[in-house]
Design a protein around this motif. Structure first.
Motif, mmCIF file in Angstrom:
data_model
loop_
_atom_site.group_PDB
_atom_site.id
_atom_site.type_symbol
_atom_site.label_atom_id
_atom_site.label_comp_id
_atom_site.label_asym_id
_atom_site.label_seq_id
_atom_site.Cartn_x
_atom_site.Cartn_y
_atom_site.Cartn_z
ATOM 1 N N ASN A 73 2.246 1.750 -3.458
ATOM 2 C CA ASN A 73 1.210 2.131 -4.419
ATOM 3 C C ASN A 73 0.827 3.599 -4.268
ATOM 4 O O ASN A 73 0.646 4.314 -5.264
ATOM 5 N N ASN A 74 0.702 4.053 -3.030
ATOM 6 C CA ASN A 74 0.333 5.455 -2.785
ATOM 7 C C ASN A 74 1.402 6.404 -3.306
ATOM 8 O O ASN A 74 1.098 7.436 -3.922
ATOM 9 N N PRO A 119 0.788 -1.235 0.000
ATOM 10 C CA PRO A 119 0.000 0.000 0.000
ATOM 11 C C PRO A 119 0.819 1.284 0.000
ATOM 12 O O PRO A 119 0.504 2.213 -0.758
ATOM 13 N N LEU A 120 1.851 1.365 0.826
ATOM 14 C CA LEU A 120 2.650 2.586 0.873
ATOM 15 C C LEU A 120 3.336 2.849 -0.470
ATOM 16 O O LEU A 120 3.416 3.997 -0.924
ATOM 17 N N THR A 145 1.299 6.523 -7.129
ATOM 18 C CA THR A 145 0.171 7.320 -7.605
ATOM 19 C C THR A 145 0.491 8.810 -7.531
ATOM 20 O O THR A 145 0.186 9.576 -8.464
ATOM 21 N N THR A 146 1.121 9.234 -6.452
ATOM 22 C CA THR A 146 1.521 10.635 -6.307
ATOM 23 C C THR A 146 2.483 11.039 -7.414
ATOM 24 O O THR A 146 2.338 12.093 -8.041
ATOM 25 N N GLN A 182 -4.632 0.105 -10.666
ATOM 26 C CA GLN A 182 -3.982 -0.530 -9.503
ATOM 27 C C GLN A 182 -4.654 -1.851 -9.200
ATOM 28 O O GLN A 182 -5.857 -1.922 -8.982
#
Length: 278
Positions: free
Chosen positions: A258-259, A255-256, A262-263, A277
Motif C-alpha cells: 500500500n505504501n 502495508p508495504l 501511494t508513492t 485505501q
C-alpha cells in the motif's frame, strides 16, 4: 519487466442465472503479494438481475452487538486459504452489509485469547440466506487459528457494518483497483455490485498480484499465462484510468505494498481525494 497482457471482459445478462456470477467469481479471485501479477481491465456493462424475494428481507447485522452465524460449508482453495459459507437465520434473510463496508469477526487464538479481525464478504445482499468469506490463514495468525479450527456446525461471531468507504452506483466514471493478497475481496464486492446494477456504467480496471500462481484463489484450473513481477508505476500508468476528478483509485493489500502504491500514485499526479485505501 514483461509486457503484461490485458484481459477485457464485458458482461450483459438477460436472464436470472447466478452461475454467470459464479463463473465471474472464479475468474477474479483473492490472495496475493508480490510475484504473479494479474492485470484485468474490465469494461462492465450492466447485468439484469432479478430479486429473489418479494418482501423486504430481514437484515441480520448489528453494529453494536456480536451475533452468531453457523458454518454450513468450508471449501479449501489453496494450502492456506479457504472459502467459508455461513447460514443466516432464515432463507429470506440478508446480511445487511452496504457495498464497500466490512464486518468484524471475533474468535479465539491458539492460547484461547479473544481476537478480532475485519473481513469483506464476497457475497452481497442479493445472496439471500447466507454469506461467504474467503480467508487466508497465516501460520502464526491469531484469527487464522480460529478459522483453521472451524468445523461445519461451528458458529462465528460477527458485528457490523463497519468501514470508511461508501459506494453508490455511478459515483465515479471509473475505478482503478490495486489489490494484494486478500485485499481482492472489497474489490470483488464492488465489482459484483456494478455487474448486478443495470444502471451502473462504471468502468473497472484491476491490478491484482499474488506471491505465486497457486495463491490466486478461485481461478479456473489452468496454467498461468499472465505477467510476473511487482506492480510498478509504469503498470499503473498503463492500466489504470488517468488522474481526473471523476475517477477513484482503490487500494487494498499488505502495508508495504500500500505504501509503495501511494508513492507511485502521488508521483503520477493522483490527488489524495482520488485515492482510497481500505
Amino acid at each position: 519487466m514483461l509486457e503484461l497482457p490485458i484481459l477485457k471482459m464485458s458482461f450483459r445478462l438477460t436472464k436470472f442465472d447466478f452461475s454467470h456470477f459464479r463463473y465471474f467469481a472464479e475468474k477474479l479471485q483473492p490472495e496475493l503479494l508480490g510475484g504473479a501479477v494479474a492485470i484485468v481491465a474490465v469494461g462492465l456493462t450492466a447485468a439484469y438481475f432479478y430479486r429473489r424475494f418479494t418482501k423486504v428481507p430481514k437484515r441480520c447485522l448489528d453494529p453494536n452487538n456480536f451475533k452468531e452465524f453457523e458454518l454450513i460449508k468450508k471449501t479449501q482453495l489453496s494450502h492456506n486459504s479457504a472459502r467459508f459459507k455461513f447460514a443466516l437465520p432464515t432463507p429470506n434473510s440478508v446480511l445487511g452489509l452496504p457495498v464497500g463496508k466490512n464486518i468484524l469477526a471475533r474468535g479465539r487464538d491458539s492460547l484461547g485469547e479473544e481476537v478480532m479481525r475485519s473481513y469483506t464478504p464476497i457475497t452481497l445482499d442479493s445472496d439471500v440466506g447466507y454469506f461467504e468469506l474467503v480467508v487466508k490463514m497465516y501460520p502464526n495468525g491469531k484469527m487464522s487459528h480460529h478459522f483453521r479450527q472451524m468445523k461445519i456446525g461451528d458458529k462465528l461471531e460477527v458485528k457490523g457494518p463497519k468501514g470508511r468507504f461508501s459506494y453508490k452506483p455511478g459515483q465515479v466514471r471509473a475505478f482503478g483497483m490495486i489489490a494484494g493478497g486478500s485485499g481482492i475481496t472489497p474489490m470483488f464486492q464492488i465489482t459484483r455490485a456494478v455487474l448486478e446494477n443495470p444502471k451502473d456504467k462504471t468502468m473497472i480496471f484491476l491490478l491484482y498480484a499474488n506471491v505465486t500462481v497457486d495463491d490466486i484463489l478461485l481461478k479456473p484450473p489452468n496454467e498461468w499465462n499472465g505477467g510476473v513481477g511487482y506492480i510498478t508505476k509504469e503498470m499503473i500508468q498503463t492500466h489504470c484510468p488517468a488522474p481526473s476528478n471523476d475517477i477513484q483509485i482503490l487500494k487494498c493489500g499488505p502495508p508495504l505494498m500500500n505504501n509503495a502504491m501511494t508513492t507511485y500514485l502521488n508521483a503520477l499526479g493522483y490527488q489524495p481525494k482520488m485515492q482510497f485505501q481500505f
